[in-house]
Scaffold this active site. Structure first.
Site, PDB file in Angstrom:
ATOM      1  N   CYS A  60       0.802  -1.127  -0.008  1.00  0.00           N
ATOM      2  CA  CYS A  60      -0.144  -0.134  -0.039  1.00  0.00           C
ATOM      3  C   CYS A  60       0.968   1.252  -0.191  1.00  0.00           C
ATOM      4  CB  CYS A  60      -0.766   0.076   1.364  1.00  0.00           C
ATOM      5  SG  CYS A  60      -2.197   1.400   1.219  1.00  0.00           S
TER       6      CYS A  60
ATOM      7  N   CYS B   9      -0.378   4.779   6.743  1.00  0.00           N
ATOM      8  CA  CYS B   9      -1.088   4.760   7.939  1.00  0.00           C
ATOM      9  C   CYS B   9      -0.383   4.030   9.339  1.00  0.00           C
ATOM     10  CB  CYS B   9      -2.578   3.985   7.911  1.00  0.00           C
ATOM     11  SG  CYS B   9      -3.520   4.482   6.857  1.00  0.00           S
TER      12      CYS B   9
END
Ligand code: SAH
Length: 328
Positions: free
Chosen positions: A105, A109
């Site tokens: 990804c 985060c």
């Protein structure tokens, strides 16, 4: 499902009629694990397909079964990219499949293991569907969530193309959900394009500054704007938005933060909050206690918000939310 483009070309080269592609797809979608089973195809065609079109574009590297029945598969794409998918089995017969949309990804985060691994690339719709077909060959499926590796709205064309085909596999569009960090251009497209799938927003903090610390993407698309896009999506689709809220001890689980969340999610009937117990990763965070989660839920409910606590599944095989990182 095999590379659909390759399959189409091979059928055409073989001089087969146009309906063959749909015929082969229906067999694959119903869980067939070899061309030999496709008895309404001519035997010579079955042989040719067996020789020329691999049944899946993914190689299964490893499978793991958790004590609670959750099963994880680690696949490798043709160019060696790792991806994972997870099947959650529930006592009431629900079979919920968590699919990846990217290998790794590009977002970072801070609490998520996938964000810490190297980003590979977007997956093709064949690679997305092959994750589903792998599990469909084992048993019937009835729910799909795009909550595996990656940000689905960064790969929306392939994600929507695979959503179009999920009903053939047995998963209704109303049982399909796409989860996003809040990538506004994608939310806007979802309001009008593709099948009417459900939308889930990974929210995690109602305060902009805290959310930016936890999820750097919030600098680019601040929560206030993301929620406006969600309201618009909800109005167009006439569906509620699922809000995911990870419970991090001492970070976002205080009473005042529940109050602020409730004040942010207006109008309340548009949103359904799912509180997520934190699953251990290599990050520095700790999960909120059960009592802290219960109190947070109560504070939301007192203010008229619908809230549930997510059941944690597959933790012992690193298959739970946020744990997908393709560790061998
Ligand atoms: N990129 C999309 C799709 C992935 S969904 C999105 O973020 O929505 C994966 C969900 O698991 C997200 O809600 C994510 O915030 C959550 N998650 C990430 N790390 C986690 C962890 N360690 N424990 C529990 N949930 C986590």
């Amino acid at each position: 499902m095999a590379d659909l483009a390759l399959l189409a070309r091979t059928l055409e080269d073989a001089g087969e009629p146009g309906f063959r592609l749909g015929q082969v797809w229906r067999w694959l979608a119903s869980g067939a694990d070899s061309y030999e089973l496709m008895t309404d195809l001519p035997a010579t065609l079955r042989d040719r397909l067996s020789a020329e079109v691999p049944l899946s574009v993914l190689a299964v590297e490893r499978e793991a079964l958790a004590r609670d029945g959750t099963e994880k598969a680690l696949f490798q794409t043709g160019d060696g990219r790792p991806i994972e998918a997870v099947l959650m089995r529930y006592h009431d017969g629900r079979r919920s499949l968590c699919l990846s949309s990217q290998s790794g990804c590009p977002l970072t985060c801070t609490f998520c293991a996938t964000g810490a691994m190297r980003f590979g690339r977007n997956l093709t719709s064949s690679e997305i569907l092959d994750q589903a077909l792998h599990f469909r060959r084992k048993e019937a499926l009835n729910h799909v969530v795009f909550m595996g590796m990656g940000e689905p709205l960064l790969n929306l064309d392939a994600v929507l193309a695979s959503c179009e085909r999920l009903p053939d596999i047995g998963v209704a569009t109303s049982n399909t959900a796409i989860s996003t960090v809040g990538w506004i251009p994608g939310i806007e497209r979802l309001a009008t394009e593709g099948p009417r799938v459900r939308l889930a927003l990974s929210l995690h903090a109602a305060e902009e500054s805290l959310r930016s610390e936890l999820m750097p993407v919030n600098e680019r698309y601040p929560l206030a704007d993301v929620l406006d896009a969600c309201r618009e999506w909800s109005a167009r689709r006439n569906l509620p938005v699922f809000v995911e809220y990870l419970m991090l001890a001492g970070v976002n689980d205080r009473y005042e933060q529940a109050v602020e969340l409730a004040e942010t999610l207006i109008p309340r009937e548009l949103f359904k909050v799912n509180l997520i117990p934190y699953n251990p990763t290599d990050s520095a965070f700790g999960g909120s206690s059960r009592t802290a989660i219960a109190a947070f839920k109560e504070a939301l409910e007192e203010r008229g918000l619908r809230a549930t606590i997510r059941l944690t599944r597959g933790r012992d095989i690193d298959a739970a939310c946020g744990q997908l990182a393709a560790r061998a």
